[in-house]
Design an enzyme around this catalytic site. Structure first.
Site, PDB file in Angstrom:
ATOM      1  N   SER A 212      54.524 -86.553   8.844  1.00 60.16           N
ATOM      2  CA  SER A 212      54.849 -85.469   9.789  1.00 60.16           C
ATOM      3  C   SER A 212      53.588 -84.979  10.476  1.00 60.16           C
ATOM      4  O   SER A 212      53.115 -83.872  10.220  1.00 60.16           O
ATOM      5  CB  SER A 212      55.536 -84.317   9.050  1.00 60.16           C
ATOM      6  OG  SER A 212      54.779 -83.922   7.912  1.00 60.16           O
TER       7      SER A 212
ATOM      8  N   THR B 195      47.003 -81.464   7.736  1.00 60.59           N
ATOM      9  CA  THR B 195      48.397 -81.922   7.733  1.00 60.59           C
ATOM     10  C   THR B 195      48.883 -82.241   9.137  1.00 60.59           C
ATOM     11  O   THR B 195      49.915 -82.888   9.305  1.00 60.59           O
ATOM     12  CB  THR B 195      49.318 -80.867   7.075  1.00 60.59           C
ATOM     13  OG1 THR B 195      50.576 -81.471   6.759  1.00 60.59           O
ATOM     14  CG2 THR B 195      49.539 -79.676   7.981  1.00 60.59           C
TER      15      THR B 195
ATOM     16  N   HIS C  96      35.743 -75.390  14.302  1.00 61.91           N
ATOM     17  CA  HIS C  96      34.425 -75.906  14.681  1.00 61.91           C
ATOM     18  C   HIS C  96      33.618 -74.856  15.449  1.00 61.91           C
ATOM     19  O   HIS C  96      32.382 -74.878  15.409  1.00 61.91           O
ATOM     20  CB  HIS C  96      34.573 -77.184  15.503  1.00 61.91           C
ATOM     21  CG  HIS C  96      34.830 -78.395  14.655  1.00 61.91           C
ATOM     22  ND1 HIS C  96      34.216 -79.613  14.889  1.00 61.91           N
ATOM     23  CD2 HIS C  96      35.611 -78.572  13.570  1.00 61.91           C
ATOM     24  CE1 HIS C  96      34.622 -80.490  13.976  1.00 61.91           C
ATOM     25  NE2 HIS C  96      35.476 -79.872  13.171  1.00 61.91           N
ATOM     26  N   ASP C  97      34.292 -73.960  16.129  1.00 60.17           N
ATOM     27  CA  ASP C  97      33.594 -72.865  16.791  1.00 60.17           C
ATOM     28  C   ASP C  97      33.024 -71.907  15.749  1.00 60.17           C
ATOM     29  O   ASP C  97      31.842 -71.555  15.786  1.00 60.17           O
ATOM     30  CB  ASP C  97      34.556 -72.116  17.729  1.00 60.17           C
ATOM     31  CG  ASP C  97      33.857 -71.023  18.531  1.00 60.17           C
ATOM     32  OD1 ASP C  97      32.670 -71.203  18.884  1.00 60.17           O
ATOM     33  OD2 ASP C  97      34.496 -69.994  18.819  1.00 60.17           O
TER      34      ASP C  97
ATOM     35  N   PRO D 245      31.365 -79.199   7.965  1.00 56.06           N
ATOM     36  CA  PRO D 245      31.580 -80.077   6.793  1.00 56.06           C
ATOM     37  C   PRO D 245      31.909 -81.501   7.221  1.00 56.06           C
ATOM     38  O   PRO D 245      32.713 -81.720   8.124  1.00 56.06           O
ATOM     39  CB  PRO D 245      32.758 -79.417   6.064  1.00 56.06           C
ATOM     40  CG  PRO D 245      33.449 -78.597   7.101  1.00 56.06           C
ATOM     41  CD  PRO D 245      32.386 -78.148   8.055  1.00 56.06           C
TER      42      PRO D 245
ATOM     43  N   VAL E 191      29.839 -72.787  13.511  1.00 59.79           N
ATOM     44  CA  VAL E 191      28.545 -72.922  14.187  1.00 59.79           C
ATOM     45  C   VAL E 191      28.288 -71.643  14.982  1.00 59.79           C
ATOM     46  O   VAL E 191      28.995 -71.345  15.937  1.00 59.79           O
ATOM     47  CB  VAL E 191      28.520 -74.142  15.133  1.00 59.79           C
ATOM     48  CG1 VAL E 191      27.139 -74.282  15.774  1.00 59.79           C
ATOM     49  CG2 VAL E 191      28.884 -75.416  14.387  1.00 59.79           C
TER      50      VAL E 191
ATOM     51  N   SER F 176      31.071 -70.689  21.500  1.00 62.89           N
ATOM     52  CA  SER F 176      29.953 -71.564  21.893  1.00 62.89           C
ATOM     53  C   SER F 176      30.355 -73.028  21.947  1.00 62.89           C
ATOM     54  O   SER F 176      29.710 -73.830  22.633  1.00 62.89           O
ATOM     55  CB  SER F 176      28.769 -71.375  20.942  1.00 62.89           C
ATOM     56  OG  SER F 176      29.144 -71.612  19.595  1.00 62.89           O
TER      57      SER F 176
ATOM     58  N   ASN G 187      31.738 -83.543  17.264  1.00 66.72           N
ATOM     59  CA  ASN G 187      32.765 -83.038  18.178  1.00 66.72           C
ATOM     60  C   ASN G 187      33.180 -84.010  19.275  1.00 66.72           C
ATOM     61  O   ASN G 187      34.270 -83.875  19.850  1.00 66.72           O
ATOM     62  CB  ASN G 187      32.274 -81.744  18.841  1.00 66.72           C
ATOM     63  CG  ASN G 187      32.203 -80.581  17.868  1.00 66.72           C
ATOM     64  OD1 ASN G 187      33.006 -80.487  16.949  1.00 66.72           O
ATOM     65  ND2 ASN G 187      31.241 -79.691  18.072  1.00 66.72           N
TER      66      ASN G 187
END
Length: 325
Positions: free
Chosen positions: A247, A192, A65-66, A161, A69, A75, A93
């Site tokens: 798992s 996973t 995610h960093d 996404p 963006v 950030s 987030n």
């Protein structure tokens, strides 16, 4: 060509690609300036994982995610202020992103021994790698030398996404970041490990479209299980389910075997079977977990290069949550 020879050839190509990517950043960047940097981050990840195994998935997702963006500039760590809503407080987030306290602990220790040397962006990259390794994935060298960005805007998380994207939309989203369709399928395997909030996929259970309440591509028995965990109409943001029930704390091929059994949790997971090319990759990753882990390590290194700040760009934040004054 035998499967073993094919796997060996692909792993060789993966390693070559990693070596080329390291030209922009540098493996061992802190060897002279802060030799304990990677060890300290690894220790903090291990300490947190001992208390809560789910934190590893959070740290892998944080790196993703960093990087998606403004590039891999740390950030995502910046706190909001009265005049600015930061990335971490966007719906993409908050409340799902976790592991910030691990980065804080690592940064505090590093500042005590190497003040102003190790960037928050590099700490995030190291922590993601260590999280992959501690959950059973392949460890990999992390080229470092990233600098920290000074801008964090919740509005810019639209580039992340969404779990409702189809395979064409996902392919374009990753292409926008310089990643191939195969790397998209490979990196999707991060699902996973970890968990999801019910609100992220409840549309597949209760309001799929105007004619069908339940997504027909979802295995009925799995859907029934999810409905027990995520009651219809609930807005409880604390309700979560494991991404991979078998798992959830192990980096393995079960994400792909789940998809083949129509047990992909998100639309963006199950959609990988709707395209002949991505479907073959799903089958291959399920059948050859060693190969997938190698490709995943390579894709993580490449992802970690997106939009990096180096040299004199950006800054080295003293506190990962606050821009230097």
């Amino acid at each position: 060509m035998s499967a073993r020879i094919l796997i060996s050839a692909l792993i060789f190509l993966v390693l070559c690609e990693c070596m080329m990517l390291e030209a922009q950043l540098q493996v061992g960047f802190y060897d002279n300036s802060c030799s304990m940097a990677e060890f300290i981050v690894r220790q903090e990840v291990a300490n947190a994982f001992f208390i809560n195994k789910g934190v590893a998935a959070g740290l892998v997702r944080m790196h993703f995610h960093d990087c998606f963006v403004r590039g891999c500039d740390g950030s995502v760590l910046i706190d909001s202020t009265p005049t600015n809503s930061a990335e971490k407080d966007s719906p993409a987030n908050n409340p799902s992103l976790r592991g910030f306290e691990v980065i804080d602990s690592a940064k505090a220790r590093l500042e005590s021994v190497c003040q102003g040397v190790v960037s928050c962006a590099d700490i995030v990259a190291f922590a993601a790698r260590d999280s992959v390794a501690i959950t059973g994935g392949f460890g990999y060298e992390v080229p470092a030398g990233r600098r920290d960005g000074r801008i964090s805007l919740a509005s810019e998380t639209r580039s992340l996404p969404s779990p409702i994207l189809n395979v064409d939309q996902l392919t374009q989203n990753f292409k926008n970041m310089g990643l191939t369709q195969e790397e998209m399928v490979t990196l999707s395997g991060a699902h996973t490990i970890g968990r999801s909030h019910c609100l992220a996929f409840s549309n597949r259970l209760y309001s799929f479209n105007s004619t069908t309440s339940q997504d027909p591509s979802l295995d009925p028995s799995y859907a029934a299980q999810l409905k027990q965990q995520c009651p219809e109409g609930s807005t409880d943001a604390s309700l979560v389910v494991p991404m991979n029930p078998v798992s959830p704390a192990i980096t393995d091929e079960c994400y792909y075997t789940d998809i083949l059994a129509n047990r992909g949790l998100f639309t963006s997971d199950q959609t990988l079977l709707t395209n002949p090319t991505t479907a073959i990759q799903v089958i291959q990753n399920a059948r050859y977990p060693f190969l997938w882990k190698s490709k995943f390590a390579s894709a993580m290194v490449k992802m970690g290069q997106i939009g990096v700040l180096t040299g004199t760009a950006g800054e080295i934040r003293a506190n990962c949550r606050v821009i230097n004054s």
